[in-house]
Design an enzyme around this catalytic site. Structure first.
Site, PDB file in Angstrom:
ATOM      1  N   LYS A 160      -4.670  22.975   3.171  1.00  0.00           N
ATOM      2  CA  LYS A 160      -5.493  22.422   2.072  1.00  0.00           C
ATOM      3  C   LYS A 160      -5.630  23.419   0.924  1.00  0.00           C
ATOM      4  O   LYS A 160      -5.527  23.063  -0.250  1.00  0.00           O
ATOM      5  CB  LYS A 160      -6.896  22.041   2.609  1.00  0.00           C
ATOM      6  CG  LYS A 160      -6.864  20.961   3.672  1.00  0.00           C
ATOM      7  CD  LYS A 160      -8.228  20.701   4.267  1.00  0.00           C
ATOM      8  CE  LYS A 160      -8.769  21.822   5.115  1.00  0.00           C
ATOM      9  NZ  LYS A 160      -8.056  22.052   6.390  1.00  0.00           N
ATOM     10  N   GLY A 206     -11.166  28.357   6.643  1.00  0.00           N
ATOM     11  CA  GLY A 206     -10.377  29.499   6.155  1.00  0.00           C
ATOM     12  C   GLY A 206      -9.208  28.909   5.408  1.00  0.00           C
ATOM     13  O   GLY A 206      -8.307  28.350   6.020  1.00  0.00           O
ATOM     14  N   HIS A 207      -9.247  28.952   4.096  1.00  0.00           N
ATOM     15  CA  HIS A 207      -8.207  28.326   3.272  1.00  0.00           C
ATOM     16  C   HIS A 207      -7.345  29.421   2.645  1.00  0.00           C
ATOM     17  O   HIS A 207      -7.837  30.254   1.883  1.00  0.00           O
ATOM     18  CB  HIS A 207      -8.841  27.438   2.194  1.00  0.00           C
ATOM     19  CG  HIS A 207      -9.573  26.263   2.780  1.00  0.00           C
ATOM     20  ND1 HIS A 207     -10.201  25.313   2.029  1.00  0.00           N
ATOM     21  CD2 HIS A 207      -9.750  25.877   4.068  1.00  0.00           C
ATOM     22  CE1 HIS A 207     -10.728  24.407   2.830  1.00  0.00           C
ATOM     23  NE2 HIS A 207     -10.483  24.737   4.077  1.00  0.00           N
ATOM     24  N   ASP A 221      -6.582  23.296   9.050  1.00  0.00           N
ATOM     25  CA  ASP A 221      -5.494  24.248   8.774  1.00  0.00           C
ATOM     26  C   ASP A 221      -4.192  23.582   8.349  1.00  0.00           C
ATOM     27  O   ASP A 221      -3.101  24.109   8.591  1.00  0.00           O
ATOM     28  CB  ASP A 221      -5.232  25.158  10.003  1.00  0.00           C
ATOM     29  CG  ASP A 221      -6.483  25.892  10.430  1.00  0.00           C
ATOM     30  OD1 ASP A 221      -7.315  26.181   9.547  1.00  0.00           O
ATOM     31  OD2 ASP A 221      -6.627  26.176  11.624  1.00  0.00           O
ATOM     32  N   GLN A 225     -11.958  21.643   7.308  1.00  0.00           N
ATOM     33  CA  GLN A 225     -11.615  21.129   8.631  1.00  0.00           C
ATOM     34  C   GLN A 225     -10.612  19.962   8.489  1.00  0.00           C
ATOM     35  O   GLN A 225      -9.827  19.973   7.564  1.00  0.00           O
ATOM     36  CB  GLN A 225     -12.873  20.708   9.424  1.00  0.00           C
ATOM     37  CG  GLN A 225     -13.741  21.881   9.856  1.00  0.00           C
ATOM     38  CD  GLN A 225     -14.637  22.423   8.754  1.00  0.00           C
ATOM     39  OE1 GLN A 225     -15.384  21.681   8.149  1.00  0.00           O
ATOM     40  NE2 GLN A 225     -14.569  23.714   8.500  1.00  0.00           N
TER      41      GLN A 225
HETATM   42  P1  GDP Z   1      -6.253  25.225   5.365  1.00  0.00           P
HETATM   43  O1  GDP Z   1      -7.413  25.633   6.186  1.00  0.00           O
HETATM   44  O2  GDP Z   1      -5.945  23.763   5.477  1.00  0.00           O
HETATM   45  O3  GDP Z   1      -6.344  25.670   3.935  1.00  0.00           O
HETATM   46  O4  GDP Z   1      -4.977  25.973   5.997  1.00  0.00           O
HETATM   47  P2  GDP Z   1      -4.917  27.507   6.503  1.00  0.00           P
HETATM   48  O5  GDP Z   1      -4.888  28.393   5.344  1.00  0.00           O
HETATM   49  O6  GDP Z   1      -5.961  27.758   7.541  1.00  0.00           O
HETATM   50  O7  GDP Z   1      -3.561  27.490   7.291  1.00  0.00           O
HETATM   51  C1  GDP Z   1      -2.370  27.122   6.697  1.00  0.00           C
HETATM   52  C2  GDP Z   1      -1.388  28.309   6.833  1.00  0.00           C
HETATM   53  O8  GDP Z   1      -0.085  27.858   6.519  1.00  0.00           O
HETATM   54  C3  GDP Z   1      -1.669  29.420   5.861  1.00  0.00           C
HETATM   55  O9  GDP Z   1      -1.279  30.628   6.452  1.00  0.00           O
HETATM   56  C4  GDP Z   1      -0.790  29.099   4.666  1.00  0.00           C
HETATM   57  O10 GDP Z   1      -0.427  30.238   3.897  1.00  0.00           O
HETATM   58  C5  GDP Z   1       0.422  28.537   5.370  1.00  0.00           C
HETATM   59  N1  GDP Z   1       1.187  27.511   4.651  1.00  0.00           N
HETATM   60  C6  GDP Z   1       0.762  26.507   3.845  1.00  0.00           C
HETATM   61  N2  GDP Z   1       1.795  25.724   3.480  1.00  0.00           N
HETATM   62  C7  GDP Z   1       2.893  26.237   4.081  1.00  0.00           C
HETATM   63  C8  GDP Z   1       4.264  25.859   4.121  1.00  0.00           C
HETATM   64  O11 GDP Z   1       4.698  24.863   3.554  1.00  0.00           O
HETATM   65  N3  GDP Z   1       5.094  26.651   4.857  1.00  0.00           N
HETATM   66  C9  GDP Z   1       4.672  27.752   5.531  1.00  0.00           C
HETATM   67  N4  GDP Z   1       5.547  28.456   6.227  1.00  0.00           N
HETATM   68  N5  GDP Z   1       3.389  28.126   5.525  1.00  0.00           N
HETATM   69  C10 GDP Z   1       2.512  27.375   4.822  1.00  0.00           C
HETATM   70  P1  IMO Z   2     -10.236  24.707   7.828  1.00  0.00           P
HETATM   71  O1  IMO Z   2     -11.079  24.242   6.676  1.00  0.00           O
HETATM   72  C1  IMO Z   2      -9.420  24.620  12.106  1.00  0.00           C
HETATM   73  C2  IMO Z   2     -12.824  24.105  14.801  1.00  0.00           C
HETATM   74  C3  IMO Z   2     -13.184  25.284  15.674  1.00  0.00           C
HETATM   75  C4  IMO Z   2     -13.776  24.562  16.873  1.00  0.00           C
HETATM   76  C5  IMO Z   2     -14.503  23.386  16.230  1.00  0.00           C
HETATM   77  C6  IMO Z   2     -15.977  23.632  15.977  1.00  0.00           C
HETATM   78  O2  IMO Z   2      -9.725  26.085   7.692  1.00  0.00           O
HETATM   79  O3  IMO Z   2      -9.186  23.700   8.170  1.00  0.00           O
HETATM   80  P2  IMO Z   2     -17.416  25.139  14.314  1.00  0.00           P
HETATM   81  O4  IMO Z   2     -17.217  26.544  13.853  1.00  0.00           O
HETATM   82  O5  IMO Z   2     -17.379  24.146  13.235  1.00  0.00           O
HETATM   83  O6  IMO Z   2     -18.603  24.999  15.214  1.00  0.00           O
HETATM   84  O7  IMO Z   2     -16.138  24.852  15.277  1.00  0.00           O
HETATM   85  O8  IMO Z   2     -13.855  23.157  14.980  1.00  0.00           O
HETATM   86  N1  IMO Z   2     -12.762  24.405  13.335  1.00  0.00           N
HETATM   87  C7  IMO Z   2     -11.629  24.524  12.662  1.00  0.00           C
HETATM   88  N2  IMO Z   2     -10.353  24.480  13.075  1.00  0.00           N
HETATM   89  N3  IMO Z   2      -9.703  24.766  10.793  1.00  0.00           N
HETATM   90  C8  IMO Z   2     -10.984  24.779  10.361  1.00  0.00           C
HETATM   91  O9  IMO Z   2     -11.302  24.786   9.050  1.00  0.00           O
HETATM   92  C9  IMO Z   2     -12.014  24.699  11.317  1.00  0.00           C
HETATM   93  N4  IMO Z   2     -13.372  24.716  11.237  1.00  0.00           N
HETATM   94  C10 IMO Z   2     -13.807  24.519  12.482  1.00  0.00           C
HETATM   95  O10 IMO Z   2     -12.051  26.029  16.012  1.00  0.00           O
HETATM   96  O11 IMO Z   2     -12.742  24.027  17.664  1.00  0.00           O
HETATM   97 MG    MG Z   3      -7.875  26.971   7.731  1.00  0.00          MG
END
Ligand code: GDP
Ligand code: IMO
Ligand code: MG
Length: 425
Positions: free
Chosen positions: A16, A40-41, A13, A222
């Site tokens: 990415k 979840g991107h 998270d 991840q």
């Molecule tokens: P990923 O899994 O690495 O793609 O990241 P996620 O989407 O799960 O979580 C990142 C969260 O931060 C999302 O809600 C994005 O919209 C948000 N986000 C990304 N970059 C920024 C930033 O620079 N500032 C803020 N406030 N939110 C951001």
């Molecule tokens: P992105 O790509 C954050 C965490 C789960 C749990 C552990 C194992 O959005 O960064 P799994 O479902 O793989 O058996 O879970 O890994 N986890 C993540 N945490 N971002 C993710 O993906 C994750 N994918 C798995 O919360 O702790």
């Molecule tokens: Mg994510």
């Protein structure tokens, strides 16, 4: 040409999706190489928020081909839902998506096994997203898995029944109630739809594209601290998340890896169980969660929050061979007068910047370094606040990697390009 890589350096998270989407216009192919719908991107384009789970984050870019590589595990139900949502918004998904025939399939019974196994662990649960990731990779390495290419075989249903029945007998070791019928129907109908997509021998596809000078970006899921070998085992996911996995997850050699862009938040989060040395179990952690809207993009669970962790980032930088850094969520720090970074660990009575073998059993405290924030000072071409320069210089010195980008908001365009602390166009 080489394959550049973008991946997370923390527990996932890191942002990415946003960074891949932004940089995607410099590439012809965006390729996921591991993980599955546990990811979840999030992308925010023209004010609209989108969350991708299996589809690479280049799908919104015209002229970008998106490959789901052999290292990914695919749930046809989630994938189809994702495709239909995008199509409803006018994205020509079928023209921009290809899937490796070698990618493994997540069966409905993998998801049931995941849930049954987690439930049986009680308080020791991993905190899995329950998307069937662990059981699917277990079947892959156990040489029992079904692959995307198998759906085209006449005997696919026989293979499916065999594996399903094996799972049904395995589930009996847990006392777990489940309902399979509806899920199975939905899954089989999604399989029929999947057959209509472009299913390819992706290794040859990638080699051809590289030979033809096409630029490829590999998108990690991840983060390094969730890597099956190098993460906080057993509180990890079931795939290798580091840059080495690009080779096995796409079918390229190490010689073909180019830049490795590592992403870290300006602080740190983790969702699910497991050690987190710089975690803040106080009102500052709470404030970070509120300001940063730290709730899982896949499960909606609140993310645990803490300060940036330098020992963990050092580890992530050398494991991945990171060549440049992106720091996201900088804007969230502005809500504070000062912020901190965990510079060192203290455990077994000594200071250290190494992660102990059993992080889960080791009592770690952190030595924090404090920084002032830059309040409401403007950040523009010729005005980089000194507080930001100081922070960049600290990170670069600690990690020995240049900070190239900083993100100041979720939107695609809220990204600033730096070199040696100065903004470049
Ligand atoms: P990923 O899994 O690495 O793609 O990241 P996620 O989407 O799960 O979580 C990142 C969260 O931060 C999302 O809600 C994005 O919209 C948000 N986000 C990304 N970059 C920024 C930033 O620079 N500032 C803020 N406030 N939110 C951001
Ligand atoms: P992105 O790509 C954050 C965490 C789960 C749990 C552990 C194992 O959005 O960064 P799994 O479902 O793989 O058996 O879970 O890994 N986890 C993540 N945490 N971002 C993710 O993906 C994750 N994918 C798995 O919360 O702790
Ligand atoms: Mg994510």
């Amino acid at each position: 040409m080489k394959v550049d890589v973008i991946l997370g350096l923390q527990w996932g998270d890191e942002g990415k999706g946003k960074i891949v989407d932004f940089l995607a216009d410099k590439y012809e192919i965006i390729a996921r190489f591991q993980g599955g719908p546990n990811a979840g991107h999030t992308l925010v384009i023209n004010g609209t928020k989108r969350v991708l789970h299996t589809i690479p984050s280049g799908i919104f870019r015209e002229g970008c081909m998106n490959l789901i590589g052999n290292g990914v595990v695919i749930d046809p139900i989630t994938l189809l839902k994702e495709i239909n949502t995008l199509k409803a918004d006018g994205i020509p998904v079928e023209d921009r998506l290809i899937i490796a025939k070698r990618a493994n399939l997540i069966l409905p019974t993998h998801k049931i096994l995941d849930a049954a196994s987690e439930t049986s662990k009680g308080n020791a649960k991993i905190g899995s997203t329950l998307k069937g990731i662990g059981p699917t990779y277990m079947d892959k390495t156990g040489r029992n898995g079904l692959r995307i290419g198998d759906i085209l075989d006449d005997d696919f249903m026989t293979k499916y029944e065999l594996l399903k029945n094996k799972h049904l007998s395995l589930i009996q070791i847990y006392q777990y109630d489940f309902e399979l019928e509806d899920m199975e129907k939905e899954w089989l109908s999604a399989i029929t739809e999947l057959k209509k997509l472009k299913l390819v021998e992706s290794t040859y596809y990638i080699q051809d594209q590289l030979k033809n000078g096409k630029r490829i970006l590999a998108e990690g899921a991840q983060g390094t601290m969730l890597d099956i070998d190098f993460g906080t085992y057993p509180f990890v996911t079931s795939s290798n998340t580091i840059s080495a996995a690009v080779c096995t997850g796409l079918g390229i050699s190490p010689k073909e890896i180019g830049e490795v862009i590592g992403i870290t938040k300006a602080y740190c989060t983790r969702v699910g169980s497991g050690p987190f040395p710089s975690e803040l179990n106080d009102e500052i952690g709470e404030k970070l969660r509120t300001i940063g809207k730290e709730f899982g993009a896949t499960t909606g669970r609140p993310r645990r929050c803490g300060w940036m962790d330098i020992p963990a980032l050092k580890y992530a930088c050398f494991l991945n061979g990171v060549t440049s850094l992106v720091i996201t969520k900088m804007d969230c720090l502005q809500a504070f007068d000062t912020f901190s970074v965990a510079e060192k660990y203290v455990y077994n009575g000594k200071e250290s910047d190494e992660l102990p073998f059993d992080l889960c059993k080791t009592e770690i405290t952190t030595i924090l370094k404090d920084f002032p924030t830059w309040g409401n000072q403007e950040i523009s071409g010729n005005n980089v606040p000194n507080e930001i320069k100081t922070f960049i210089s600290f990170v670069e010195k600690s990690l020995n990697v240049p900070v190239e980008w900083m993100s100041f908001g979720p939107e695609r365009e809220k990204l600033i390009h730096f070199r040696a602390g100065e903004i470049i166009a």
